[in-house]
Design an enzyme around this catalytic site. Structure first.
Site, PDB file in Angstrom:
ATOM      1  N   CYS A 166      56.941  34.875  36.859  1.00  0.00           N
ATOM      2  CA  CYS A 166      57.061  34.851  38.316  1.00  0.00           C
ATOM      3  C   CYS A 166      55.845  35.440  39.029  1.00  0.00           C
ATOM      4  O   CYS A 166      55.797  35.447  40.252  1.00  0.00           O
ATOM      5  CB  CYS A 166      58.325  35.588  38.743  1.00  0.00           C
ATOM      6  SG  CYS A 166      59.818  34.900  37.999  1.00  0.00           S
ATOM      7  N   THR A 273      63.000  41.667  30.663  1.00  0.00           N
ATOM      8  CA  THR A 273      63.461  41.096  31.937  1.00  0.00           C
ATOM      9  C   THR A 273      63.699  42.126  33.031  1.00  0.00           C
ATOM     10  O   THR A 273      63.664  41.765  34.214  1.00  0.00           O
ATOM     11  CB  THR A 273      64.776  40.303  31.744  1.00  0.00           C
ATOM     12  OG1 THR A 273      65.776  41.156  31.182  1.00  0.00           O
ATOM     13  CG2 THR A 273      64.545  39.103  30.822  1.00  0.00           C
ATOM     14  N   HIS A 306      58.562  41.300  46.510  1.00  0.00           N
ATOM     15  CA  HIS A 306      59.084  40.397  45.478  1.00  0.00           C
ATOM     16  C   HIS A 306      60.549  40.101  45.808  1.00  0.00           C
ATOM     17  O   HIS A 306      60.973  38.958  45.735  1.00  0.00           O
ATOM     18  CB  HIS A 306      58.925  41.034  44.111  1.00  0.00           C
ATOM     19  CG  HIS A 306      59.276  40.128  42.975  1.00  0.00           C
ATOM     20  ND1 HIS A 306      58.691  38.895  42.799  1.00  0.00           N
ATOM     21  CD2 HIS A 306      60.160  40.270  41.958  1.00  0.00           C
ATOM     22  CE1 HIS A 306      59.187  38.316  41.714  1.00  0.00           C
ATOM     23  NE2 HIS A 306      60.082  39.123  41.190  1.00  0.00           N
ATOM     24  N   PRO A 311      70.395  43.248  41.682  1.00  0.00           N
ATOM     25  CA  PRO A 311      70.793  44.655  41.845  1.00  0.00           C
ATOM     26  C   PRO A 311      69.731  45.639  41.366  1.00  0.00           C
ATOM     27  O   PRO A 311      69.452  46.627  42.045  1.00  0.00           O
ATOM     28  CB  PRO A 311      72.074  44.746  41.010  1.00  0.00           C
ATOM     29  CG  PRO A 311      72.652  43.362  41.070  1.00  0.00           C
ATOM     30  CD  PRO A 311      71.459  42.448  41.034  1.00  0.00           C
ATOM     31  N   GLU A 317      61.912  48.094  43.357  1.00  0.00           N
ATOM     32  CA  GLU A 317      60.790  47.828  44.252  1.00  0.00           C
ATOM     33  C   GLU A 317      60.785  48.794  45.423  1.00  0.00           C
ATOM     34  O   GLU A 317      59.727  49.255  45.864  1.00  0.00           O
ATOM     35  CB  GLU A 317      60.811  46.388  44.750  1.00  0.00           C
ATOM     36  CG  GLU A 317      59.560  46.004  45.518  1.00  0.00           C
ATOM     37  CD  GLU A 317      59.445  44.518  45.813  1.00  0.00           C
ATOM     38  OE1 GLU A 317      58.370  44.084  46.282  1.00  0.00           O
ATOM     39  OE2 GLU A 317      60.426  43.772  45.571  1.00  0.00           O
ATOM     40  N   LYS A 338      62.081  35.273  50.168  1.00  0.00           N
ATOM     41  CA  LYS A 338      62.989  34.639  49.206  1.00  0.00           C
ATOM     42  C   LYS A 338      64.400  34.516  49.769  1.00  0.00           C
ATOM     43  O   LYS A 338      65.203  33.724  49.268  1.00  0.00           O
ATOM     44  CB  LYS A 338      63.029  35.435  47.897  1.00  0.00           C
ATOM     45  CG  LYS A 338      61.794  35.291  47.025  1.00  0.00           C
ATOM     46  CD  LYS A 338      61.994  35.994  45.694  1.00  0.00           C
ATOM     47  CE  LYS A 338      60.784  35.853  44.780  1.00  0.00           C
ATOM     48  NZ  LYS A 338      59.641  36.700  45.209  1.00  0.00           N
ATOM     49  N   HIS A 343      63.965  31.751  44.923  1.00  0.00           N
ATOM     50  CA  HIS A 343      62.896  32.213  44.042  1.00  0.00           C
ATOM     51  C   HIS A 343      62.231  31.023  43.363  1.00  0.00           C
ATOM     52  O   HIS A 343      62.840  30.369  42.511  1.00  0.00           O
ATOM     53  CB  HIS A 343      63.491  33.174  43.014  1.00  0.00           C
ATOM     54  CG  HIS A 343      62.481  33.928  42.213  1.00  0.00           C
ATOM     55  ND1 HIS A 343      61.135  33.656  42.256  1.00  0.00           N
ATOM     56  CD2 HIS A 343      62.629  34.957  41.330  1.00  0.00           C
ATOM     57  CE1 HIS A 343      60.498  34.484  41.449  1.00  0.00           C
ATOM     58  NE2 HIS A 343      61.374  35.282  40.866  1.00  0.00           N
ATOM     59  N   PHE A 402      58.959  38.400  34.361  1.00  0.00           N
ATOM     60  CA  PHE A 402      59.503  38.707  33.040  1.00  0.00           C
ATOM     61  C   PHE A 402      58.362  39.143  32.109  1.00  0.00           C
ATOM     62  O   PHE A 402      57.249  38.617  32.173  1.00  0.00           O
ATOM     63  CB  PHE A 402      60.203  37.492  32.443  1.00  0.00           C
ATOM     64  CG  PHE A 402      61.600  37.255  32.963  1.00  0.00           C
ATOM     65  CD1 PHE A 402      62.154  38.048  33.946  1.00  0.00           C
ATOM     66  CD2 PHE A 402      62.373  36.219  32.446  1.00  0.00           C
ATOM     67  CE1 PHE A 402      63.434  37.828  34.422  1.00  0.00           C
ATOM     68  CE2 PHE A 402      63.660  35.981  32.906  1.00  0.00           C
ATOM     69  CZ  PHE A 402      64.198  36.785  33.898  1.00  0.00           C
TER      70      PHE A 402
END
Length: 415
Positions: A166, A273, A306, A311, A317, A338, A343, A402
Site C-alpha cells: 500500500c 500486517t 493513511h 481498529p 497512526e 479513504k 483503499h 503490509f
C-alpha cells in the site's frame, strides 16, 4: 552534489469518486462516497460484498479495444491516469527532451484478474496449457504500466516500477523525485494503479478479516477513527503526477501545483500486517520527510493520513502523529480521503498525493466523512464530515503497507 528542486505540474486520476481530477476532487471535497456493491461477479458467498469500483470507465477513450484486451485492468487505469496527467501538465515531448523524461508507475498486487482468467481457461480446457494467452505475462506484470506509458510517448528516461504493497505509489513518487533531484531526469511520470476487486482479491482480504462488513450501508463503511470502524474498504483506480525539475518547469511556463520538498521511508520491522502499537515506524517516516524538506514539525499544516479505518492502524497512526508533532499535533489538521474513496492499495499513495497537492493548490482541506464518534485514542482534529478552507503551506501524505513498509511525502505551497 547539489540537490535540484522538484515540482508537480500535472495530475491524473481514475478513482471511485471520478475518472478525472476535477470530478474526483469535487466529490472528495463535497464528501461524496464512491463506495458501492461489487457487481462484476457473484459476491453472495463473500463476507464483504462491496468496494470502491471504477464506474463509467470506457477504455476506448484511452486506447484501442484490441490493445486493451491484452492487458489487465490495473494497467488500463494506470495508463489512463498517466495520459490525463501528461495532458494536464502541458508537457511537449520532443526528440530533444524525450530521453530526459521517465516513468515510475507501480502496483501493489498487479494483474490478479488476468491471472484468475488464464487459470480458469486452463482448468476449463482440462488443464491444457495452450489455452493460456500469449499475452498473459506482459498483460499482468506490474512494471508494464511504466512500459506502456514510455512506449506510447517515446520516453527514454528511467523506467521503473516499485512494489511495496500500500506504499507503492508513495515510494514511486519519492524515488522519482530523487531521480530528478540528483540529475537523472528532468521529468518523471509517477504514481500507481490497482484493480483488486476480483474473486481472489476480495476473497483474500475477507479471509484475513481485514475488510469492513457493513454490507447494508457501503457508503458508511469507510469510517477512519470512528468508534464503529470495522475494517477498510477495498477499492480500485489509478493516479499519476508529473514531477519536474523546477527550472525546467519554469522555463516552459508550466503551471506549478506544489513543490515535492520532502520524502521519508522507514520499516516497522515488527509484523507482516499489523503496525506497532506506538506507530514508531510511521513516526520515523514522517520525521524523515520533514527533515528532508528542511522544515520543522510545526511548519506542517495538514496531514492526509493513511487512515484506513482499521481498529489498530488508526490508533497507531494517531500515536505516531503525536510523537512527531508533540504539542503541535493538537493544532494539526488530519483527514483521511479513504473515507470517500476506500483503499486503493498500491494506488492509494498516488491518489492521496493528488488530493494533497490539490489541497495546497486550492487551500481547502478535504474532510473525513462518516466520523460520528471518535474511537478511544483517536483525539486529534480529523476534519470531520465537512471540508475546511484553510491557509496551507506544507502538507504530508502518508502510506503504510503490509510488511511494515512506510512512506511519507511532504508537499510545499509554491509561490
Amino acid at each position: 552534489m547539489s540537490r535540484r528542486r522538484v515540482v508537480v505540474t500535472g495530475v491524473g486520476t481514475i478513482a471511485p469518486v471520478g475518472n478525472d481530477k476535477v470530478t474526483a476532487w469535487d466529490n472528495v471535497v463535497a464528501g461524496n462516497s464512491g463506495i458501492g456493491p461489487i457487481t462484476a461477479f457473484d459476491t453472495s458467498a463473500f463476507s464483504t460484498r462491496f468496494g470502491g469500483c471504477i464506474k463509467d470507465f470506457d477504455v476506448a477513450d484511452y486506447m484501442a479495444p484490441k490493445d486493451a484486451r491484452k492487458i489487465d485492468t490495473f494497467m488500463q487505469y494506470g495508463i489512463a491516469a498517466s495520459r490525463e496527467a501528461i495532458e494536464d501538465s502541458g508537457l511537449e515531448i520532443t526528440d530533444a527532451n524525450r530521453n530526459r523524461i521517465g516513468v515510475a508507475m507501480g502496483s501493489g498486487i498487479g494483474g490478479i484478474g488476468t491471472i484468475e482468467a488464464n487459470f480458469d481457461k486452463y482448468i476449463a480446457a482440462d488443464r491444457n496449457p495452450k489455452r493460456i494467452s500469449p499475452f498473459f505475462v506482459p498483460g499482468s506484470i506490474i512494471n508494464m504500466i511504466s512500459g506502456h506509458v514510455s512506449i506510447e510517448y517515446g520516453l527514454g528516461g528511467p523506467n521503473i516500477a516499485l512494489v511495496t504493497a500500500c506504499t507503492t505509489s508513495t515510494h514511486c513518487l519519492g524515488i522519482a523525485a530523487r531521480t530528478i533531484a540528483y540529475g537523472d531526469a528532468e521529468v518523471m511520470v509517477a504514481g500507481g494503479a490497482e484493480h483488486a476487486t476480483t474473486v481472489l482479491g476480495l476473497g483474500g482480504f475477507c479471509s484475513a478479516r481485514a475488510l469492513s462488513g457493513r454490507n447494508d450501508d457501503p457508503q458508511a463503511a469507510s469510517r477512519p477513527w470512528d468508534q464503529d470502524r470495522d475494517g477498510f474498504v477495498l477499492s480500485d483506480g489509478g493516479a499519476a503526477l508529473i514531477l519536474e525539475e523546477l527550472e525546467y518547469a519554469k522555463a516552459r511556463g508550466a503551471t506549478i501545483y506544489a513543490e515535492l520538498a520532502g520524502f521519508g521511508m522507514s520499516g516497522d520491522a515488527y509484523h507482516i500486517t499489523a503496525p506497532p502499537e506506538d506507530g514508531a515506524g510511521a513516526a520515523r517516516c514522517m520525521s524523515a520527510a520533514i527533515a528532508d524538506a528542511g522544515l520543522n514539525p510545526e511548519d506542517v499544516d495538514y496531514v492526509n493520513a493513511h487512515g484506513t479505518s482499521t481498529p489498530l492502524g488508526d490508533v497507531a497512526e494517531t500515536r505516531a502523529l503525536k510523537k512527531v508533532f508533540g504539542e503541535h499535533a493538537s493544532k494539526l489538521a488530519v483527514s483521511s480521503t479513504k473515507s470517500t474513496t476506500g483503499h486503493l492499495l498500491g494506488a492509494a499513495g498516488g491518489i492521496e498525493a493528488v488530493f494533497s497537492v490539490l489541497a495546497l493548490h486550492n487551500q481547502i482541506i478535504p474532510p473525513t466523512i462518516n466520523l460520528e464518534n471518535p474511537g478511544e485514542g483517536c483525539d486529534l482534529d480529523y476534519v470531520p464530515n465537512t471540508a475546511r478552507d484553510s491557509e496551507l503551506n506544507a502538507v504530508i501524505s502518508n502510506s503504510f503497507g503490509f510488511g511494515g513498509t512506510n512512506g511519507s511525502l511532504l508537499f510545499k505551497r509554491f509561490t
